[in-house]
Design a protein around this motif. Structure first.
Motif, short mmCIF file in Angstrom:
data_model
loop_
_atom_site.label_atom_id
_atom_site.label_comp_id
_atom_site.label_asym_id
_atom_site.label_seq_id
_atom_site.Cartn_x
_atom_site.Cartn_y
_atom_site.Cartn_z
N ARG A 264 31.48 30.66 37.24
CA ARG A 264 31.17 30.67 39.04
C ARG A 264 32.24 29.89 39.11
O ARG A 264 31.90 28.50 40.60
CB ARG A 264 29.79 30.00 39.10
N SER A 265 33.78 30.24 39.33
CA SER A 265 34.71 28.96 40.01
C SER A 265 34.71 29.49 41.42
O SER A 265 34.92 30.13 41.29
CB SER A 265 35.75 28.77 39.09
N VAL A 266 34.30 28.16 41.97
CA VAL A 266 34.95 28.54 43.37
C VAL A 266 36.25 29.12 43.66
O VAL A 266 36.80 29.62 44.36
CB VAL A 266 34.73 26.97 44.00
N MET A 267 36.85 28.51 42.83
CA MET A 267 38.45 29.13 42.77
C MET A 267 38.95 30.15 43.20
O MET A 267 39.12 30.87 43.69
CB MET A 267 39.69 28.21 42.47
N TYR A 268 37.76 30.40 42.22
CA TYR A 268 37.57 32.33 41.48
C TYR A 268 37.11 33.17 43.02
O TYR A 268 38.07 33.57 43.67
CB TYR A 268 36.81 32.93 40.46
N ASP A 269 36.53 32.38 44.00
CA ASP A 269 35.83 33.42 44.94
C ASP A 269 36.87 32.80 45.94
O ASP A 269 37.80 33.83 46.84
CB ASP A 269 34.46 32.65 45.53
N VAL A 270 37.76 31.98 46.14
CA VAL A 270 38.43 32.34 46.62
C VAL A 270 39.87 32.65 46.82
O VAL A 270 40.39 32.98 47.68
CB VAL A 270 38.88 30.01 47.26
N VAL A 271 40.32 32.80 46.25
CA VAL A 271 41.71 33.36 45.82
C VAL A 271 41.48 34.82 46.13
O VAL A 271 41.92 36.12 46.69
CB VAL A 271 42.29 33.27 44.13
N GLY B 256 38.89 36.23 48.00
CA GLY B 256 38.77 36.35 49.17
C GLY B 256 39.72 36.69 49.87
O GLY B 256 40.00 37.46 50.71
N LEU B 257 40.72 35.45 49.42
CA LEU B 257 42.07 35.56 50.34
C LEU B 257 43.33 37.67 49.63
O LEU B 257 43.15 37.38 50.76
CB LEU B 257 43.42 34.70 49.51
N LEU B 258 42.87 37.67 48.65
CA LEU B 258 43.10 39.23 49.08
C LEU B 258 42.40 40.46 48.90
O LEU B 258 43.55 40.85 49.33
CB LEU B 258 43.39 39.26 47.32
N ARG B 259 41.10 40.10 49.39
CA ARG B 259 40.35 40.88 49.92
C ARG B 259 40.85 41.12 51.26
O ARG B 259 40.77 42.68 52.15
CB ARG B 259 38.90 40.70 49.84
N ASP B 260 41.13 40.04 52.20
CA ASP B 260 41.10 40.30 53.32
C ASP B 260 42.61 40.46 53.21
O ASP B 260 43.00 40.78 54.96
CB ASP B 260 41.26 38.77 54.03
N PRO C 127 43.25 42.66 43.45
CA PRO C 127 43.88 42.07 42.21
C PRO C 127 44.02 42.77 41.18
O PRO C 127 42.96 43.93 40.70
CB PRO C 127 42.63 40.76 42.38
N HIS C 128 44.90 41.96 40.11
CA HIS C 128 44.97 43.30 39.10
C HIS C 128 44.98 41.93 37.91
O HIS C 128 45.70 40.68 37.70
CB HIS C 128 46.56 43.41 38.72
N ILE C 129 43.90 41.16 37.82
CA ILE C 129 43.30 39.92 36.70
C ILE C 129 43.92 40.10 35.47
O ILE C 129 43.32 40.94 34.62
CB ILE C 129 41.79 39.56 37.09
N ARG C 130 44.58 39.56 34.78
CA ARG C 130 44.78 39.75 33.78
C ARG C 130 44.45 38.73 32.20
O ARG C 130 43.57 38.86 31.56
CB ARG C 130 46.64 39.26 33.15
N HIS C 131 44.19 37.58 32.75
CA HIS C 131 43.25 36.26 32.09
C HIS C 131 42.19 35.27 33.38
O HIS C 131 42.72 35.10 34.47
CB HIS C 131 44.06 35.39 31.70
N LEU D 243 52.08 29.14 49.95
CA LEU D 243 50.81 30.07 50.49
C LEU D 243 50.97 30.44 52.27
O LEU D 243 50.29 29.33 52.12
CB LEU D 243 49.65 30.60 49.54
N SER D 244 51.46 31.56 52.58
CA SER D 244 51.22 31.39 54.13
C SER D 244 49.69 31.91 54.80
O SER D 244 48.96 32.53 53.52
CB SER D 244 52.48 31.62 54.83
N GLY D 245 49.56 32.09 55.56
CA GLY D 245 48.08 32.45 55.88
C GLY D 245 47.28 31.71 56.34
O GLY D 245 47.15 30.50 55.92
N ALA D 246 46.33 32.40 57.57
CA ALA D 246 45.35 32.14 57.24
C ALA D 246 44.12 31.84 56.47
O ALA D 246 43.91 32.62 55.60
CB ALA D 246 43.88 32.96 58.60
N GLY D 247 43.74 30.39 56.19
CA GLY D 247 41.92 30.08 54.89
C GLY D 247 43.04 30.12 53.87
O GLY D 247 42.55 30.02 52.79
N ALA D 248 44.15 29.46 53.84
CA ALA D 248 45.32 29.49 52.51
C ALA D 248 44.82 27.67 52.57
O ALA D 248 46.17 27.21 51.95
CB ALA D 248 46.24 30.08 52.89
N ARG D 249 44.02 27.42 53.01
CA ARG D 249 43.89 26.14 51.99
C ARG D 249 42.35 26.38 51.63
O ARG D 249 41.65 26.83 51.65
CB ARG D 249 43.35 25.14 53.47
#
Length: 293
Positions: free
Chosen positions: A200-207, A209-213, A218-222, A260-266
């Motif tokens: 349940r990593s917070v960064m997992y959801d953040v990343v 979410g950015l890709l979805r937007d 996503p092509h998750i390898r590891h 990483l540029s773009g809205a929400g990149a924080r």
């Protein structure tokens, strides 16, 4: 009997003279003599041999003096300890740190806390994912957490410290490393290394979410649990990773970091503790952490 009797007796026993003892205690001699006689009556033991010129201790008096000194020392020590506790100057605290704070904050924080609160015994746990920190706060395994805020939780008191920019960690020989700045859309079709979804990593959801937007599948390898492992895999050429900017403190050979540029990149960094805890040393520690930012 109260502590005054012990202090009066110790003063007379050390001065071997009622007059000098009375001066030391800032009181008149007759009340002092009366208090010592009351003590002997209560104990049923003669503590002093009195003469016109001096006072000597009986055997019982010598034994009582030794224990009286120890008792008074313990009482004084207890009072001093209570004052230190009330001032937040003593105690024990365990502090948990999310991965990026482990590298960017923990070194300076540990020095600052030990300098300002030398009487507090601090222990630190690094590389903790935010959900693990929240659980550790609830169970008491840690007392304070530096974390990426999770969903609102009324059982915790949370103070935002700063908002970190996100960067992309890429292998130094990767084509994306040639660019000065990246967008989430640039990660389409790229092998990704992310923090674990199972934990349940917070960064997992953040990343994600950015890709979805950005409309990126996503092509998750590891998936990994520790940020240091994540960057190590990037150095090994196994993929790219989106991480908070403080992770750039891990300057591993073979890794390049690009903004990483773009809205929400924080992503926020916060300090948290259980809402039902307000010990002075905990509040002082949280205050020092907040002041650092």
């Amino acid at each position: 009997m109260d502590l005054r009797h012990l202090r009066y007796f110790v003063a007379v026993a050390e001065e071997r003279h009622f007059g000098r003892a009375a001066e030391r205690l800032h009181m008149a001699q007759p009340p002092l003599s009366q208090q010592i006689r009351q003590l002997e009556t209560e104990l049923g033991v003669q503590l002093l041999h009195r003469t016109t010129r001096r006072v000597d201790l009986t055997e019982a008096g010598r034994a009582y003096l030794e224990r009286a000194r120890a008792i008074l020392a313990d009482v004084d020590e207890a009072a001093q300890h209570a004052r230190l506790v009330a001032a937040g100057s003593v105690g024990h605290l365990a502090i948990g740190c999310v991965g990026s704070a482990t590298y960017s904050v923990l070194p300076a924080l540990s020095r600052r806390l030990t300098e300002e609160l030398p009487g507090v015994d601090f222990s630190f746990r690094g590389e903790m994912l935010a959900p693990d920190q929240v659980e550790a706060l609830r169970t008491g395994a840690i007392d304070v957490a530096l974390l990426r805020p999770v969903a609102a939780d009324l059982s915790l008191t949370v103070h935002t410290l700063r908002r970190d920019r996100l960067v992309v960690a890429v292998p130094a020989d990767h084509p994306l490393a040639r660019r000065k700045r990246l967008r989430a859309a640039d990660l389409a079709g790229v092998d990704l290394i992310v923090h674990s979804a199972d934990r349940r990593s917070v960064m997992y959801d953040v990343v994600l979410g950015l890709l979805r937007d950005a409309g990126v599948e996503p092509h998750i390898r590891h998936e990994v649990g520790e940020t240091s492992t994540l960057v190590t895999l990037v150095a090994g050429g196994l993929g790219v990773a989106v991480v908070p900017e403080p992770v750039t403190a891990l300057a591993l050979d073979g890794v390049a970091y690009r903004p990483l540029s773009g809205a929400g990149a924080r992503v926020e960094l916060a300090v948290a503790h259980r809402a039902d805890r307000s010990e002075p040393h905990l509040e002082r520690t949280v205050g020092i952490i907040r002041a650092m930012f």
